[in-house]
Design a protein around this motif. Structure first.
Motif, PDB file in Angstrom:
ATOM      1  N   UNK A   1       0.822  -1.206   0.000  1.00  0.00           N
ATOM      2  CA  UNK A   1       0.000   0.000   0.000  1.00  0.00           C
ATOM      3  C   UNK A   1       0.863   1.265   0.000  1.00  0.00           C
ATOM      4  N   UNK A   2       2.027   1.187   0.675  1.00  0.00           N
ATOM      5  CA  UNK A   2       2.911   2.355   0.790  1.00  0.00           C
ATOM      6  C   UNK A   2       4.360   1.897   0.709  1.00  0.00           C
TER       7      UNK A   2
ATOM      8  N   UNK B   1      10.039   4.194  10.481  1.00  0.00           N
ATOM      9  CA  UNK B   1       9.602   3.005  11.208  1.00  0.00           C
ATOM     10  C   UNK B   1       8.292   3.249  11.951  1.00  0.00           C
ATOM     11  N   UNK B   2       8.100   4.471  12.465  1.00  0.00           N
ATOM     12  CA  UNK B   2       6.830   4.782  13.129  1.00  0.00           C
ATOM     13  C   UNK B   2       5.672   4.699  12.140  1.00  0.00           C
ATOM     14  N   UNK B   3       5.891   5.189  10.933  1.00  0.00           N
ATOM     15  CA  UNK B   3       4.850   5.103   9.908  1.00  0.00           C
ATOM     16  C   UNK B   3       4.569   3.655   9.550  1.00  0.00           C
ATOM     17  N   UNK B   4       5.627   2.844   9.403  1.00  0.00           N
ATOM     18  CA  UNK B   4       5.429   1.428   9.081  1.00  0.00           C
ATOM     19  C   UNK B   4       4.597   0.731  10.160  1.00  0.00           C
ATOM     20  N   UNK B   5       4.871   1.038  11.425  1.00  0.00           N
ATOM     21  CA  UNK B   5       4.113   0.431  12.524  1.00  0.00           C
ATOM     22  C   UNK B   5       2.659   0.894  12.502  1.00  0.00           C
ATOM     23  N   UNK B   6       2.442   2.186  12.224  1.00  0.00           N
ATOM     24  CA  UNK B   6       1.080   2.707  12.179  1.00  0.00           C
ATOM     25  C   UNK B   6       0.281   2.080  11.034  1.00  0.00           C
ATOM     26  N   UNK B   7       0.917   1.933   9.887  1.00  0.00           N
ATOM     27  CA  UNK B   7       0.240   1.288   8.757  1.00  0.00           C
ATOM     28  C   UNK B   7      -0.136  -0.143   9.097  1.00  0.00           C
ATOM     29  N   UNK B   8       0.825  -0.864   9.687  1.00  0.00           N
ATOM     30  CA  UNK B   8       0.580  -2.269  10.024  1.00  0.00           C
ATOM     31  C   UNK B   8      -0.575  -2.412  11.003  1.00  0.00           C
ATOM     32  N   UNK B   9      -0.625  -1.514  12.001  1.00  0.00           N
ATOM     33  CA  UNK B   9      -1.698  -1.610  12.992  1.00  0.00           C
ATOM     34  C   UNK B   9      -3.063  -1.323  12.389  1.00  0.00           C
TER      35      UNK B   9
ATOM     36  N   UNK C   1       0.686   8.445  23.203  1.00  0.00           N
ATOM     37  CA  UNK C   1      -0.550   7.673  23.057  1.00  0.00           C
ATOM     38  C   UNK C   1      -0.573   6.957  21.716  1.00  0.00           C
ATOM     39  N   UNK C   2      -0.073   7.628  20.675  1.00  0.00           N
ATOM     40  CA  UNK C   2      -0.009   6.990  19.364  1.00  0.00           C
ATOM     41  C   UNK C   2       0.910   5.772  19.409  1.00  0.00           C
ATOM     42  N   UNK C   3       2.096   5.920  20.029  1.00  0.00           N
ATOM     43  CA  UNK C   3       3.032   4.801  20.112  1.00  0.00           C
ATOM     44  C   UNK C   3       2.427   3.632  20.894  1.00  0.00           C
ATOM     45  N   UNK C   4       1.622   3.944  21.893  1.00  0.00           N
ATOM     46  CA  UNK C   4       0.943   2.880  22.642  1.00  0.00           C
ATOM     47  C   UNK C   4      -0.112   2.208  21.777  1.00  0.00           C
ATOM     48  N   UNK C   5      -0.866   3.000  21.030  1.00  0.00           N
ATOM     49  CA  UNK C   5      -1.955   2.464  20.215  1.00  0.00           C
ATOM     50  C   UNK C   5      -1.439   1.550  19.111  1.00  0.00           C
TER      51      UNK C   5
ATOM     52  N   UNK D   1       4.418  -5.562   7.180  1.00  0.00           N
ATOM     53  CA  UNK D   1       5.578  -4.701   6.968  1.00  0.00           C
ATOM     54  C   UNK D   1       6.751  -5.498   6.419  1.00  0.00           C
ATOM     55  N   UNK D   2       7.497  -4.871   5.501  1.00  0.00           N
ATOM     56  CA  UNK D   2       8.743  -5.448   4.988  1.00  0.00           C
ATOM     57  C   UNK D   2       9.839  -4.409   5.163  1.00  0.00           C
ATOM     58  N   UNK D   3      10.928  -4.823   5.768  1.00  0.00           N
ATOM     59  CA  UNK D   3      12.052  -3.917   5.983  1.00  0.00           C
ATOM     60  C   UNK D   3      13.195  -4.347   5.077  1.00  0.00           C
TER      61      UNK D   3
END
Length: 298
Positions: free
Chosen positions: A5-6, A16-24, A58-62, A123-125
């Motif tokens: 998707x991205x 990496x924060x964006x990758x985690x947010x997308x995955x969630x 809060x975002x990092x927790x979510x 996610x793929x790194x």
């Protein structure tokens, strides 16, 4: 061809924060970065820290990043601002039961973000991967890598640093200027507890910031960000640890007691960067080859 998707250029804190947010959110993301992350895993504390706002925390927790943190950040319950060591000043306190923010060691943030992205189902790194060509069209982007692999996605995100070649190639203009100052950063040990207060002391030559950190083995700690003129930075960095600690103690007025250095000192140039826009549509692909030689680790 691998599809997502991205596609994200840059595997630093932002990428990496964006990758985690997308995955969630159930969206897939491919992170491309030429760096080798393996040396980061055993990195010792280098004195670099970050203040994370409560909303960002809060975002990092979510999105599950906080679950991978080696320790919870140190909460900031007050910000005290002063004009030098003159009496008085301003205090900023939260209007609810939530701290104003949290102080983290950068290495812990980086490790947690990396672990969360690695654990992502979507996610793929792609570390140690370099971009050789980017073709942007009306319906997406195609990225060619140095190993022959090709990636495609509807959206490309440039998270490759303040001097992003991707942003420049897309024609996104940036207003910028330099402050002719450098920030000297490190972490101090002090006798008295900080009380979860962040201090901002303004001097004619630049501000002196003291930011509360979690205690370490019963040692009270605070991060320091000392803004000094460019011409003076080399002199400050050349001081011995004991001499620099004495200068920092004097700048603080001694209100936290005896001060010692706990981490190496680093300096970073201070400047302002503001993008006129944050997105760009389809352009001619003729700019694409420039990225191959200019994209760098975030």
């Amino acid at each position: 061809m691998d599809r997502a998707d991205v596609i994200i250029f840059g595997g630093g804190l932002v990428g990496l924060a964006l990758a985690a947010a997308l995955d969630s959110s159930g969206l897939s993301g491919i992170v491309v970065d030429p760096a080798d992350p393996s040396p980061r895993g055993d990195a010792s504390f280098d004195g670099r820290t970050s203040a994370v706002s409560s909303s960002s925390m809060r975002m990092l927790e979510t999105i599950g990043v906080a679950d991978h943190l080696a320790e919870r950040g140190c909460p900031i319950w007050r910000i005290a601002v002063a004009d030098g060591l003159k009496p008085g000043g301003l205090h900023f306190d939260p209007d609810d039961n939530e701290p104003l923010g949290f102080m983290h060691e950068n290495r812990h943030l980086r490790a947690a973000l990396h672990a969360r992205a690695e654990a992502g189902k979507h996610s793929w790194l792609l570390w140690k991967s370099r971009v050789t060509k980017v073709d942007r069209g009306d319906h997406g982007v195609i990225v060619a890598l140095n190993d022959g692999r090709k990636l495609t996605a509807p959206l490309l995100v440039a998270a490759d640093g303040r001097n992003s070649a991707t942003r420049e190639a897309a024609g996104i203009r940036v207003a910028r200027w330099k402050y002719d100052h450098q920030a000297i950063v490190s972490v101090l040990r002090h006798e008295q507890p900080h009380g979860h207060v962040a201090y901002e002391i303004f001097y004619p030559t630049g501000p002196f910031a003291l930011l509360p950190m979690n205690d370490d083995s019963d040692r009270h700690r605070s991060a320091i960000v000392w803004s000094v003129p460019n011409d003076d930075a080399a002199g400050w960095l050349s001081l011995s640890d004991s001499d620099f600690a004495a200068e920092a103690e004097a700048a603080m007025g001694g209100f936290l007691g005896k001060v010692e250095m706990l981490a190496p000192r680093s300096s970073f140039p201070l400047g302002f960067h503001h993008a006129a826009q944050i997105t760009a549509g389809t352009t001619s692909p003729s700019w694409a080859p420039k990225i191959a030689s200019r994209i760098s680790p975030s």
